[in-house]
Enzyme design. Structure first.
Site, PDB file in Angstrom:
ATOM      1  N   ASP A  43      11.841 -51.159   3.393  1.00 58.18           N
ATOM      2  CA  ASP A  43      10.579 -50.488   3.562  1.00 58.18           C
ATOM      3  C   ASP A  43      10.469 -49.693   4.586  1.00 58.18           C
ATOM      4  O   ASP A  43      10.813 -50.080   5.762  1.00 58.18           O
ATOM      5  CB  ASP A  43       9.280 -51.328   3.386  1.00 58.18           C
ATOM      6  CG  ASP A  43       8.030 -50.708   3.241  1.00 58.18           C
ATOM      7  OD1 ASP A  43       7.651 -49.887   2.244  1.00 58.18           O
ATOM      8  OD2 ASP A  43       7.107 -50.878   3.959  1.00 58.18           O
TER       9      ASP A  43
ATOM     10  N   GLU B 194      14.436 -46.790   2.620  1.00 62.23           N
ATOM     11  CA  GLU B 194      13.388 -45.912   2.301  1.00 62.23           C
ATOM     12  C   GLU B 194      13.475 -45.190   3.612  1.00 62.23           C
ATOM     13  O   GLU B 194      12.795 -45.612   4.692  1.00 62.23           O
ATOM     14  CB  GLU B 194      12.258 -46.608   2.109  1.00 62.23           C
ATOM     15  CG  GLU B 194      11.096 -45.766   1.596  1.00 62.23           C
ATOM     16  CD  GLU B 194       9.677 -46.178   1.530  1.00 62.23           C
ATOM     17  OE1 GLU B 194       8.753 -45.616   0.828  1.00 62.23           O
ATOM     18  OE2 GLU B 194       9.449 -47.243   2.300  1.00 62.23           O
TER      19      GLU B 194
END
Lengths: 111, 715
Positions: free
Chosen positions: B359, B396
C-alpha cells in the site's frame, strides 16, 4: 484429566476424561504417547472431556504425528461439537477419522 | 493460582525431553519467576525449552520491563525489569521459565526521555505491543470494543500447523489472473450461505466459486491485525483495515477459530486450501504508516519503543504525513528496514504466501526526511532477499505526499506495479473521450512506454480496485456519492473517469441498463485480453454496487459486502467473465512475458499489429474511437508449434462500423469468441463459432469483438 486404556479387538481405545488444557496437556501428551500402540489401530474416546483448549488441540496433533510415524490408523470418537468446529475451520480435522461412537470407530478402524 | 500456574510446566519436566547439550536451567529469579539471560535473536517471543524467550530492542531506552498478563486478566501478574546484564547492544533479551504459550499475554514498558521536540516519546506508563507479536489478544470478535486499560496484548501463536507438503505455488507472473477480495466482505452477507460467514474459513468454503471463475490468485485486503473500532466515535468502522496494529499477527476476528487462539491456523489452512486449488495468495500489506497516527494518536508500540527510529519526523519532532493518516514509517532506516524484511520473511516462510501488494509504496522509497531516494535500500533489499526470491512484489506506486511513480518505481527488475495509468486509459477510452486511442494502445500491450525493460509482468492491469468505484458504479455514476462516509461527500477520488450511460444511479430505462451491461463486458474483456497481469475486483463479475460510494473504507454493511444473490441476478455477466478468463488461460499469446516488438521475425504475422476499419490501417487521429489489435505467435510454448492468433477490436464510438479483417491463410479461419453487443456475448473457449464472412465483420456501437484464428472445426 483421567486416562483409561482398553482393547477392542486390534483397536487400542484410550478414553480421556476431564479437562485438557495447558495445565494438563504436558502430562496427557506423555501418557497418551506411552499408551499408543505400535501396531493395530488407535481410538481416542473424547466423550468424557469436559473442556479442551488450544493446548488440547496440540495434544491431538502430536498424537496424530506419532501414529503417522508408526503407521497406526487413528480415529477420534465423540468429539465435542465446538472443538470439531475449530478443527474443521483450521483443517486439522482432515488428519483424523472422526466418528460418533466407540463402536463406529472400532468398525471404521477394523474395516 | 499463581503457584499452580508456575508448576504447570516446570523446567525440570521440560528438560527431560532435551538433548544432553541443552542447558535450560534458570540462573535467576525476577518477580517470582525463574529467568536467565535470553537470546537476542530471533526478536519477539519464542518458545524455547522450558519457557519463552523474549527479545525486544530500543535504542533510547534507559530501562525495559517485560509485563506479563494471564489471558483475559485486567492487570498484569508480573513485571520483570531486564537486568542490565541481559542487554546486548540495544537488545533486551530474557528467557522466562514456566510460561505456557497458551496462557499468557505480554507487553513492554520502556523508560526513556520524553523530549518530543527531539523526537523522543518514551513513556513507561504505557504497556506497548511487541512489534514482533505473532498473535494479539482482545480483538477476537469483529466490532466488539476492547475497553481494557491495556489493549493489543501480544501472544505467542501456536506453531503446530501441518502443511502436509504445501509450499508457495510460484506460478509465472504472466499467467496470473488476480482477484482482489476483502476477507470479511466476501462471505459476510447472509446470502453467502457459508458456515463461517466473514472469516478465513468462510472464504475457504467458497474456493469452488473461485475455481469455477478461473482466477488463480487472490489478493487479500489487509489481514494483518488492525482495529476496526479505531474510529468508533464516528459510529463507522475501519472496514478495509489499512491501519496495522500487529504486523506479524493475523486478524483474529477474521477467524472462527480465534476463540481457541487458532486464527493463525485458520489463515494457514486457507492458504493451504487455496494452493491445493491452484490459487496463489497475495497479501495487501501496509508499511507506509501505523495505527498510531500523529501526536494526537494513541501510543501503542513504535512510538514508545523508538519514535525517532520508526517514524519520519520533522526537525522539531513532528510527524511527516506522506500517508495521509498522520504518520509515515521511516522505512529506509536500517532498523526499520530489517523489521519490514523480518515481517515479510515471516509471512512467506510461516504462512506460505505467494506475494505482497504494498500500500502507498512510494513511501517505501523515501528517505528519513521524506525525499525520494534514487536507490532505496528497502526496495533493493526486498528485491534481492533469498527468502523472498520468488515472492511477487507489487507496488501501489504512489503516496499521499504527491509522489507518483507508476512507470518509474525503483524496481530492480523485480517489482511490479498497480498500473494506475492502465485504469485511467481504459476508462477514458470506454467513455468515448477523444484522443485516447493511442494511449489505450500502449496500455493493452503491457505499457512498453513504461515497462519495456521489465516486460508486461511489471504491469498489474486493472479497471477497478477496492479503492474507487466498482465496475457497476463506474458505468452508473458520473460522480461519487460518499455522503454516508460522514465527511459531507468530500472524501474519495474526484478523477473517476466514469460515465453513467445517460442517467445518474439506478435506472429503469432498458436502453441505459443494456448499455451499462455492455460497458461492463467491454471493460472486462479488454482487461482480460491485455498484456500484463489482470486484476479483477471481487464482485465486479456479478455487477456489485456500492451505490456510487467510491471510498467505502468505513462501511461494514451490505454496501461493501459481496451479495451472493448476484450470481443468479447477473448470471450472464458472471458467465461472460468466466469465459473471458478461460479464454486468457487458453491463449498464451495474451500472456507474454516480454513485450511484443511489432515485427514478424519470419512468422505469418507480426507479434502485434494494429488495425482499424481497414485491416492494417489503424486510426491514430485525435477523433478516433476505434482500434483493433492482432496478437500472433507461431509457437507459444504451451502448445508447441501451434500458432496462436487473437484479434481484438474495441469500438468506443456510439455508432457501429464494418471492419475489414486481416486475411488469413487458407487453412485458418476467424472464429468469434466475444461480441459484447450481441448474445451470447462470449463463446466457450475452444467452441467459438466460425464467422460466416471471413473478410468483414460488423462491430456494434460501444462494443468489443474478440476473434481467434484457427482451423475450421478444430480447437
Amino acid at each position: 484429566m483421567e486416562l483409561a486404556k482398553y482393547m477392542r479387538g486390534r483397536v487400542t481405545v484410550l478414553a480421556l476424561e476431564g479437562e485438557l488444557d495447558s495445565a494438563t496437556s504436558g502430562e496427557a501428551r506423555k501418557r497418551i504417547s506411552e499408551l499408543v500402540p505400535s501396531d493395530g489401530a488407535a481410538l481416542l474416546d473424547l466423550g468424557g472431556m469436559t473442556y479442551m483448549s488450544s493446548a488440547g488441540l496440540r495434544v491431538l496433533l502430536l498424537v496424530y504425528r506419532q501414529v503417522r510415524q508408526l503407521g497406526v490408523p487413528l480415529a477420534l470418537a465423540r468429539l465435542n461439537p465446538d472443538v470439531a468446529e475449530v478443527m474443521t475451520g483450521t483443517g486439522f480435522i482432515d488428519f483424523f477419522t472422526v466418528v460418533d461412537s466407540v463402536d463406529d470407530g472400532v468398525e471404521a478402524l477394523s474395516g | 493460582m499463581s503457584v499452580q500456574w508456575m508448576d504447570t510446566v516446570p523446567a525440570t519436566a521440560a528438560a527431560q525431553s532435551l538433548s544432553p547439550d541443552s542447558d535450560p536451567c534458570p540462573t535467576g529469579r525476577i518477580a517470582g519467576l525463574d529467568v536467565r539471560a535470553g537470546r537476542p535473536l530471533p526478536f519477539g517471543a519464542t518458545r524455547v525449552p522450558g519457557g519463552i524467550n523474549f527479545s525486544v530492542y530500543s535504542t533510547g531506552a534507559t530501562a525495559v520491563t517485560l509485563v506479563l498478563f494471564r489471558r483475559g486478566a485486567e492487570e498484569p501478574f508480573a513485571e520483570l525489569v531486564f537486568p542490565d546484564c541481559y542487554r546486548t547492544g540495544s537488545v533486551y533479551a530474557m528467557t522466562v521459565f514456566g510460561l505456557s504459550a497458551d496462557d499468557f499475554e505480554y507487553g513492554y514498558r520502556i523508560d526513556g526521555p520524553w523530549q518530543p521536540e527531539r523526537g523522543d516519546r518514551y513513556d513507561s506508563s504505557h504497556i506497548l505491543t511487541d512489534p514482533y507479536a505473532t498473535a494479539l489478544g482482545g480483538r477476537e470478535t469483529w466490532g466488539e470494543p476492547d475497553d481494557r486499560k491495556y489493549r493489543y496484548r501480544a501472544r505467542v501463536a501456536p506453531d503446530d500447523f501441518d502443511w502436509a507438503g504445501d509450499r508457495p505455488l510460484n506460478l509465472p507472473m504472466q499467467d496470473l489472473v488476480i482477484y482482489e477480495a476483502h476477507v470479511r466482505g466476501f462471505t459476510r452477507h447472509p446470502s453467502s450461505g457459508v458456515h463461517w460467514p466473514g472469516t478465513f474459513a468462510g472464504l475457504a468454503e467458497r474456493i469452488p466459486y473461485l475455481v469455477e471463475l478461473g482466477v488463480n490468485c487472490v489478493e487479500l485486503m489487509p489481514v494483518l491485525e488492525f482495529d476496526e473500532n479505531e474510529n468508533r466515535p464516528s459510529g463507522l468502522h475501519n472496514y478495509w483495515g489499512y491501519s496495522t496494529v500487529g504486523f506479524f499477527a493475523p486478524k483474529a476476528s477474521y477467524a472462527a477459530a480465534s476463540r481457541y487462539g487458532r486464527q493463525t491456523d485458520e489463515l494457514k489452512n486457507l492458504v493451504k486450501q487455496l494452493h491445493a486449488a491452484g490459487i496463489e495468495v497475495i497479501l495487501d500489506v501496509v508499511f507506509n504508516h501505523t495505527a498510531e497516527g500523529d501526536e494526537r494518536g494513541p501510543t501503542l508500540s513504535f512510538r514508545g519503543l523508538d519514535n525517532r527510529v520508526y517514524y519520519m519526523l520533522t526537525q522539531d519532532g513532528h510527524y511527516y504525513n506522506f500517508s495521509g493518516t498522520g504518520n509515515t514509517v521511516n522505512c529506509n532506516h536500517p532498523v526499520v528496514l530489517r523489521f519490514v524484511l523480518d515481517c515479510l520473511r515471516y509471512w512467506v516462510s510461516e504462512y506460505h504466501v505467494d506475494g505482497f501488494r504494498f500500500d502507498l509504496a512510494a513511501v517505501l522509497g523515501r528517505d528519513s526526511d521524506g525525499s525520494p531516494l534514487a536507490n532505496p535500500p528497502l526496495l533493493e533489499t526486498l528485491a534481492t532477499d533469498p527468502i523472498l526470491m520468488h515472492t511477487k512484489l507489487i507496488a501501489e506506486a504512489w503516496d499521499a505526499g504527491g509522489l507518483y511513480q507508476v512507470g518509474s518505481f525503483p524496481d530492480y527488475c523485480r517489482w511490479s506495479e498497480w498500473n494506475g495509468r492502465y485504469r485511467d486509459a481504459i476508462r477514458r477510452f470506454l467513455k468515448g473521450e477523444p484522443g485516447t486511442v493511442s494511449e489505450m494502445a500502449d496500455r493493452i500491450v503491457g505499457s512498453p512506454d513504461m515497462y519495456l525493460r521489465r516486460g508486461p509482468v511489471a504491469s498489474v492491469n486493472f479497471v477497478t480496485s477496492h479503492d474507487g468505484f466498482t465496475l457497476h458504479d463506474l458505468v452508473a455514476y458520473n460522480d461519487k456519492h460518499n455522503e454516508a462516509n460522514g465527511e459531507h461527500g468530500a472524501d474519495g477520488d474526484n478523477a473517476n473517469h466514469s460515465w453513467n450511460c445517460g442517467h445518474e444511479g439506478p435506472s429503469a430505462d432498458p436502453g441505459v441498463l443494456a448499455l451499462r451491461r455492455r460497458q461492463m463486458r467491454n471493460a472486462l474483456v479488454l482487461l482480460l485480453t491485455s498484456h500484463g497481469v489482470p486484476m479483477l475486483l471481487a464482485g465486479d463479475e456479478v455487477a456489485r454496487t456500492q451505490h456510487g460510494n467510491n471510498n467505502a473504507y468505513c462501511h461494514d454493511s451490505e454496501l461493501s459486502w459481496f451479495d451472493w444473490h448476484g450470481l443468479a441476478a447477473n448470471a450472464d455477466l458472471l458467465r461472460f467473465t468466466r469465459r473471458a478468463i478461460a479464454f486468457r488461460h487458453a491463449h498464451p499469446v495474451l500472456r507474454r512475458r516480454w513485450h511484443a516488438s511489432g515485427h514478424a521475425h519470419g512468422a505469418l504475422f507480426p507479434d502485434v499489429s494494429w488495425h482499424g476499419v481497414r485491416a492494417w490501417t489503424p486510426d491514430w487521429s485525435a477523433h478516433g474511437r476505434l482500434l483493433a489489435v492482432m496478437f500472433h505467435a507461431e509457437s507459444t510454448g504451451a502448445a508447441e508449434g501451434a500458432p496462436d492468433t487473437v484479434y481484438v477490436a474495441a469500438n468506443a464510438h456510439w455508432e457501429g462500423h464494418d471492419l475489414e479483417l486481416p486475411g488469413l491463410p487458407a487453412h485458418l479461419a476467424w472464429h468469434l469468441f466475444a461480441d459484447t453487443h450481441s448474445e451470447p456475448y462470449a463463446a466457450e473457449p475452444g467452441a467459438e463459432p466460425r464467422l460466416g464472412d471471413q473478410e468483414r465483420v460488423h462491430i456494434g456501437p460501444r462494443t468489443v469483438l474478440v476473434l481467434v484464428a484457427r482451423e475450421p472445426g478444430g480447437s
